[in-house]
Design an enzyme around this catalytic site. Structure first.
Site, PDB file in Angstrom:
ATOM      1  N   HIS A  74       4.199   3.394  -0.836  1.00  0.00           N
ATOM      2  CA  HIS A  74       3.536   3.652   0.453  1.00  0.00           C
ATOM      3  C   HIS A  74       4.320   2.939   1.545  1.00  0.00           C
ATOM      4  O   HIS A  74       4.022   1.797   1.904  1.00  0.00           O
ATOM      5  CB  HIS A  74       2.072   3.170   0.383  1.00  0.00           C
ATOM      6  CG  HIS A  74       1.293   3.416   1.641  1.00  0.00           C
ATOM      7  ND1 HIS A  74      -0.099   3.373   1.656  1.00  0.00           N
ATOM      8  CD2 HIS A  74       1.667   3.698   2.915  1.00  0.00           C
ATOM      9  CE1 HIS A  74      -0.521   3.619   2.886  1.00  0.00           C
ATOM     10  NE2 HIS A  74       0.529   3.800   3.676  1.00  0.00           N
ATOM     11  N   HIS A 122       6.285   4.170   5.316  1.00  0.00           N
ATOM     12  CA  HIS A 122       6.659   5.220   6.267  1.00  0.00           C
ATOM     13  C   HIS A 122       8.047   4.866   6.783  1.00  0.00           C
ATOM     14  O   HIS A 122       8.222   3.783   7.369  1.00  0.00           O
ATOM     15  CB  HIS A 122       5.682   5.261   7.435  1.00  0.00           C
ATOM     16  CG  HIS A 122       4.257   5.486   7.013  1.00  0.00           C
ATOM     17  ND1 HIS A 122       3.642   6.704   7.096  1.00  0.00           N
ATOM     18  CD2 HIS A 122       3.339   4.631   6.487  1.00  0.00           C
ATOM     19  CE1 HIS A 122       2.398   6.595   6.645  1.00  0.00           C
ATOM     20  NE2 HIS A 122       2.182   5.347   6.267  1.00  0.00           N
ATOM     21  N   HIS A 158      -3.629   9.472   2.920  1.00  0.00           N
ATOM     22  CA  HIS A 158      -4.292   8.272   3.420  1.00  0.00           C
ATOM     23  C   HIS A 158      -5.793   8.571   3.465  1.00  0.00           C
ATOM     24  O   HIS A 158      -6.201   9.619   3.991  1.00  0.00           O
ATOM     25  CB  HIS A 158      -3.835   7.938   4.838  1.00  0.00           C
ATOM     26  CG  HIS A 158      -2.465   7.339   4.937  1.00  0.00           C
ATOM     27  ND1 HIS A 158      -1.362   7.895   4.374  1.00  0.00           N
ATOM     28  CD2 HIS A 158      -2.041   6.202   5.550  1.00  0.00           C
ATOM     29  CE1 HIS A 158      -0.307   7.141   4.632  1.00  0.00           C
ATOM     30  NE2 HIS A 158      -0.691   6.099   5.344  1.00  0.00           N
ATOM     31  N   GLU A 194      -8.868   3.985   4.800  1.00  0.00           N
ATOM     32  CA  GLU A 194      -8.203   2.894   5.532  1.00  0.00           C
ATOM     33  C   GLU A 194      -9.161   2.473   6.651  1.00  0.00           C
ATOM     34  O   GLU A 194      -9.692   1.354   6.630  1.00  0.00           O
ATOM     35  CB  GLU A 194      -6.863   3.364   6.113  1.00  0.00           C
ATOM     36  CG  GLU A 194      -6.109   2.298   6.910  1.00  0.00           C
ATOM     37  CD  GLU A 194      -4.842   2.828   7.591  1.00  0.00           C
ATOM     38  OE1 GLU A 194      -4.697   4.060   7.722  1.00  0.00           O
ATOM     39  OE2 GLU A 194      -4.003   1.990   8.009  1.00  0.00           O
ATOM     40  N   ASP A 237       3.667  -0.259   3.911  1.00  0.00           N
ATOM     41  CA  ASP A 237       3.189   0.647   4.959  1.00  0.00           C
ATOM     42  C   ASP A 237       4.228   0.782   6.079  1.00  0.00           C
ATOM     43  O   ASP A 237       5.026   1.718   6.047  1.00  0.00           O
ATOM     44  CB  ASP A 237       1.824   0.168   5.493  1.00  0.00           C
ATOM     45  CG  ASP A 237       0.986   1.292   6.073  1.00  0.00           C
ATOM     46  OD1 ASP A 237       1.394   2.453   5.989  1.00  0.00           O
ATOM     47  OD2 ASP A 237      -0.101   0.993   6.628  1.00  0.00           O
ATOM     48  N   ASP A 238       4.203  -0.118   7.048  1.00  0.00           N
ATOM     49  CA  ASP A 238       5.141  -0.080   8.191  1.00  0.00           C
ATOM     50  C   ASP A 238       5.699  -1.488   8.383  1.00  0.00           C
ATOM     51  O   ASP A 238       5.287  -2.212   9.307  1.00  0.00           O
ATOM     52  CB  ASP A 238       4.387   0.374   9.444  1.00  0.00           C
ATOM     53  CG  ASP A 238       3.758   1.748   9.252  1.00  0.00           C
ATOM     54  OD1 ASP A 238       4.499   2.740   9.291  1.00  0.00           O
ATOM     55  OD2 ASP A 238       2.533   1.808   9.016  1.00  0.00           O
TER      56      ASP A 238
HETATM   57  N1  ADE Z   1       1.350   6.253   9.935  1.00  0.00           N
HETATM   58  C1  ADE Z   1       2.090   5.159   9.777  1.00  0.00           C
HETATM   59  N2  ADE Z   1       1.359   4.150   9.291  1.00  0.00           N
HETATM   60  C2  ADE Z   1       0.102   4.626   9.126  1.00  0.00           C
HETATM   61  C3  ADE Z   1      -1.104   4.077   8.652  1.00  0.00           C
HETATM   62  N3  ADE Z   1      -1.205   2.814   8.237  1.00  0.00           N
HETATM   63  N4  ADE Z   1      -2.196   4.861   8.632  1.00  0.00           N
HETATM   64  C4  ADE Z   1      -2.120   6.123   9.047  1.00  0.00           C
HETATM   65  N5  ADE Z   1      -1.008   6.693   9.506  1.00  0.00           N
HETATM   66  C5  ADE Z   1       0.105   5.950   9.543  1.00  0.00           C
HETATM   67 ZN    ZN Z   2       0.466   4.378   5.632  1.00  0.00          ZN
END
Ligand code: ADE
Ligand code: ZN
Length: 339
Positions: free
Chosen positions: A12, A14, A192, A195, A273-274
């Site tokens: 996971h 991006h 997703h 969350e 994630d990011d």
């Molecule tokens: N796009 C990038 N990170 C995300 C996240 N945590 N939740 C939803 N969309 C995303």
């Molecule tokens: Zn994500």
């Protein structure tokens, strides 16, 4: 890589969320794109989020710097280089083609740069990586269908589809048709859910989209019947603790539901994630959890094993990775016992 660096699969992440401010500034200069500042530290200072949308606003704005195939290559290569140092042996990487199409960048450029980076990283870093094409839920089901149709010429360059962006108000039920089409094309399916959205979004992702993994899923714990389904079917949940703290999906790391999820017998994996926005890569997430919850070597090994079990890999390859986890665990146990 230190002895504390576990071999893992990152399931996971991006690719757009791996754009570090140093590369952001370099690409802005290369492509003459205006930024609020050209100081990477000052830009990072702006990353103070109150929820998912407050993050997405900055994240999408920054992506205006990605213009050419070389930009996508540099982004992919920078992530894979850092991921390799984090112990990542397998990466299943999300990307958001609709963002780039809206910025006037053709799919050919996006796939060209990312696929070349994945191919080179396989050779130079020995890292196995594939792409998962995500649909932006705030653009709706019809736009997702059009995106999948446009990506058909590139079917050999991605292994599955996902669903991301603003969750609340955009339930999985809006995307049943595009996920059915993806299944018919032989693609893997993830989404997703849970969350910011409630357990009902996780139910819908399972029942209406037929997802094989749930991204985040932390709010599933609010519904004991859902926990039982996830446990029984061993549906993997790709949990991103530092993201959850930064986006206030959980009030603090200490309040994170990870220990409860593990205690409930859920197949949890840890991801970043990011990472350019949330303070760390997968190794940083694992280290933070270990520090916060005092996880022992066996518990860390469970998280590492889960990541490979949940990966979209042939069984023989999974076994090879699982053996590497066992070896790492044995080495750590030998070290701590002083043998
Ligand atoms: N796009 C990038 N990170 C995300 C996240 N945590 N939740 C939803 N969309 C995303
Ligand atoms: Zn994500």
């Amino acid at each position: 890589m230190t002895v504390a660096t576990w071999p893992v699969a990152e399931l996971h992440v991006h690719i757009e969320g791996t754009l570090e401010t140093e590369l952001l500034v370099a690409l802005a200069r290369r492509n003459n794109v205006e930024l609020p500042s050209y100081d990477p530290d000052a830009l990072r200072e702006l990353y103070r989020f109150t929820d998912l949308q407050s993050f997405l606003d900055i994240y999408y704005a920054n992506l205006a710097v990605l213009r050419t195939e070389a930009d996508f290559y540099d982004l992919g290569m920078a992530y894979l280089t850092r991921a390799s140092a984090a112990g990542v042996r397998r990466a299943e990487i999300f990307f958001d083609p609709q963002t780039h199409l809206a910025n006037g960048i053709p799919l050919d450029v996006v796939f060209g740069g990312l696929s070349r980076a994945l191919g080179d990283a396989r050779v130079t870093l020995g890292i196995s990586a594939d792409l998962i094409l995500c649909f932006l839920r705030h653009l709706g089901g019809a736009a997702a269908l059009a995106t999948l149709d446009a990506a058909i010429p590139y079917l050999d360059q991605f292994i599955g589809v996902g669903l991301d962006s603003a969750e609340v108000g955009f339930p999985p039920s809006l995307f049943t048709e595009v996920f059915a089409r993806a299944e018919a094309l032989g693609l893997h399916r993830v989404a997703h859910a849970g969350e910011e959205g409630g357990p009902d979004y996780v139910h819908e992702a399972l029942d209406l989209l037929g997802v094989e993994r749930v991204d985040h899923g932390i709010r599933a714990l609010e519904d004991p019947r859902l926990v039982e389904i996830l446990r029984e079917r061993q549906i993997p949940l790709t949990v991103c603790p530092l993201s959850n703290v930064c986006l206030r999906a959980t009030p603090s790391l200490g309040a994170h539901p990870l220990p409860a999820m593990l205690a409930a017998g859920l197949l949890v994996t840890i991801s970043s994630d990011d990472p350019a926005y949330f303070g760390g890569y997968v190794d940083d997430n694992l280290t933070a959890l270990q520090g916060e919850f005092g996880l022992d070597h066996e518990q860390m090994a469970t998280l590492a094993r889960n990541s490979f079990r949940a990966a979209f890999l042939p069984e023989a390859e999974k076994r090879r990775h699982l053996a590497a986890v066992d070896e790492h665990l044995e080495a750590l146990l030998r070290l701590t016992s002083g043998a």
